[in-house]
Write a protein that holds these residues in place. Structure first.
Motif, PDB file in Angstrom:
ATOM      1  N   SER A   1     -51.896  14.393  18.947  1.00  0.00           N
ATOM      2  CA  SER A   1     -52.018  13.268  19.871  1.00  0.00           C
ATOM      3  C   SER A   1     -51.146  13.504  21.094  1.00  0.00           C
ATOM      4  N   ILE A   2     -51.669  13.130  22.256  1.00  0.00           N
ATOM      5  CA  ILE A   2     -50.918  13.277  23.486  1.00  0.00           C
ATOM      6  C   ILE A   2     -49.949  12.106  23.632  1.00  0.00           C
TER       7      ILE A   2
ATOM      8  N   LEU B   1     -55.911   6.316  23.735  1.00  0.00           N
ATOM      9  CA  LEU B   1     -55.882   6.777  25.119  1.00  0.00           C
ATOM     10  C   LEU B   1     -56.005   5.601  26.088  1.00  0.00           C
TER      11      LEU B   1
ATOM     12  N   MET C   1     -58.885  13.951  29.868  1.00  0.00           N
ATOM     13  CA  MET C   1     -58.086  12.742  30.077  1.00  0.00           C
ATOM     14  C   MET C   1     -57.600  12.601  31.516  1.00  0.00           C
TER      15      MET C   1
ATOM     16  N   GLU D   1     -46.194  13.188  28.312  1.00  0.00           N
ATOM     17  CA  GLU D   1     -46.961  14.404  28.578  1.00  0.00           C
ATOM     18  C   GLU D   1     -48.128  14.129  29.503  1.00  0.00           C
ATOM     19  N   LEU D   2     -48.868  13.062  29.210  1.00  0.00           N
ATOM     20  CA  LEU D   2     -49.995  12.711  30.064  1.00  0.00           C
ATOM     21  C   LEU D   2     -49.523  12.423  31.486  1.00  0.00           C
TER      22      LEU D   2
ATOM     23  N   THR E   1     -63.858   9.555  30.714  1.00  0.00           N
ATOM     24  CA  THR E   1     -63.179  10.767  30.289  1.00  0.00           C
ATOM     25  C   THR E   1     -64.154  11.804  29.761  1.00  0.00           C
TER      26      THR E   1
ATOM     27  N   TYR F   1     -52.938  22.416  21.427  1.00  0.00           N
ATOM     28  CA  TYR F   1     -52.523  21.106  21.940  1.00  0.00           C
ATOM     29  C   TYR F   1     -53.537  20.026  21.569  1.00  0.00           C
ATOM     30  N   GLY F   2     -54.814  20.398  21.548  1.00  0.00           N
ATOM     31  CA  GLY F   2     -55.862  19.440  21.231  1.00  0.00           C
ATOM     32  C   GLY F   2     -55.860  18.978  19.790  1.00  0.00           C
TER      33      GLY F   2
ATOM     34  N   LYS G   1     -63.526  18.764  23.778  1.00  0.00           N
ATOM     35  CA  LYS G   1     -62.689  18.036  24.715  1.00  0.00           C
ATOM     36  C   LYS G   1     -61.260  18.570  24.668  1.00  0.00           C
ATOM     37  N   THR G   2     -60.618  18.568  25.814  1.00  0.00           N
ATOM     38  CA  THR G   2     -59.216  18.962  25.933  1.00  0.00           C
ATOM     39  C   THR G   2     -58.488  17.883  26.733  1.00  0.00           C
ATOM     40  N   PHE G   3     -57.201  18.071  26.959  1.00  0.00           N
ATOM     41  CA  PHE G   3     -56.476  17.050  27.715  1.00  0.00           C
ATOM     42  C   PHE G   3     -56.965  16.972  29.153  1.00  0.00           C
TER      43      PHE G   3
END
Length: 329
Positions: free
Chosen positions: A47-48, A198, A176, A52-53, A80, A43-44, A171-173
């Motif tokens: 782009s998110i 972001l 965020m 999803e966020l 973050t 997933y990383g 870093k992962t979601f």
């Protein structure tokens, strides 16, 4: 999880509801550590999306142990992380400066994952005892103008993924989600993010809340006002571009912001600045971030007035007094 990973391999996105379900299942132990690690890694690499966020944020917040603190006008200063810059603990220091200036802070923090030393590492090293006892948190606010919310005590999902995130070291979601899921739900939020993309996603989400907010991204990659270069500020009133010179400063060198290689080194830098013995550069960076946090609460105040409040707090050792009261509790 196999279907979810296959979905990612096909470059497909998730709906808000699907993202909500994924994070809920992670938090409740539906997937094993290998599956979670695979998901976070794959997933990383993309782009998110805002849907999803939003889904991840809603699930994290619904699952968290919420803190009810009525009667306090709270602000959180929370970055973050994930910018890979290994700076000293700027937002944590700025939080105490804001508290010392007379504002009530609910600082959401965690241990470092993609950096050497997070806010929780420093606080624990310097003697703070993590707590999720609401009466104790209220007492800290009454005495020190600040309470510290160690994320794993409030977010089951973070407990589940903590060892996996440490092992991955990137870093992962989850980076965020921290500023979006403060369990005290503060009225004011000053947040630094590691990318402009972001920042704009955060803006979209915050616009649908009653928060007063400031989102900051330094264009050279910092998740805070670094004074190494220009930065973007997005708040309730729109988007602004700042040059360092606009604040009355000259750009500084990135090397002057280093946070050290160990928790002990980071804590020593933290204490030195808190005691009024920081370098001119260190002080200015902390004060600039604290000033914009104060301006988040009072948007009609000038930057100069907010900076003066912050400077009086730090150099007048009011921030130190706030820190000492918190540690003594």
């Amino acid at each position: 999880m196999k279907k979810i990973l296959a979905h990612l391999f096909e470059y497909k996105t998730f709906t808000k509801e699907e993202a909500y379900g994924i994070l809920t299942n992670i938090a409740t132990g539906k997937y094993d550590s290998h599956q979670i690690a695979a998901f976070l890694t794959i997933y990383g690499m993309r782009s998110i999306r805002v849907e999803e966020l939003s889904g991840f944020r809603n699930a994290m917040y619904d699952l968290c142990n919420k803190v009810d603190l009525p009667g306090y006008d709270l602000i959180d200063l929370c970055g973050t992380g994930g910018d890979g810059k290994n700076t000293f603990n700027i937002s944590t220091l700025a939080s105490f400066v804001v508290a010392g200036a007379g504002y009530q802070v609910a600082k959401h923090g965690n241990v470092g994952v993609s950096s050497g030393c997070g806010s929780s590492n420093v606080m624990e090293h310097l003697g703070y005892k993590f707590t999720n006892d609401v009466s104790e948190l209220r007492r800290q606010l009454d005495q020190a103008n600040i309470c510290f919310l160690h994320a794993p005590l409030f977010h089951p999902a973070m407990k589940t993924v903590a060892p996996i995130r440490r092992a991955l070291g990137v870093k992962t979601f989850f980076n965020m989600l921290g500023p979006l899921t403060n369990p005290a739900s503060p009225k004011y939020q000053a947040v630094g993010v590691f990318s402009l993309e972001l920042a704009r996603l955060y803006n979209y989400l915050y616009q649908n809340t009653d928060k007063q907010y400031s989102i900051i991204h330094a264009l050279d990659g910092y998740d805070e006002i670094s004074l190494t270069g220009d930065f973007k500020l997005i708040d309730n009133r729109g988007e602004q571009y700042f040059k360092v010179e606009d604040l009355g400063f000259t750009p500084i060198q990135a090397a002057t912001l280093t946070g050290g290689d160990t928790v002990e080194e980071a804590a020593n830098i933290f204490q030195k600045i808190m005691r009024g013995n920081g370098t001119d550069v260190q002080n200015k960076v902390v004060l600039a971030n604290a000033a914009f946090a104060i301006k988040t609460i009072h948007p009609n105040k000038s930057f100069g007035d907010c900076f003066y409040e912050a400077e009086t707090s730090l150099l007048g050792l009011k921030a130190l007094a706030s820190f000492q009261k918190l540690i003594q509790n």
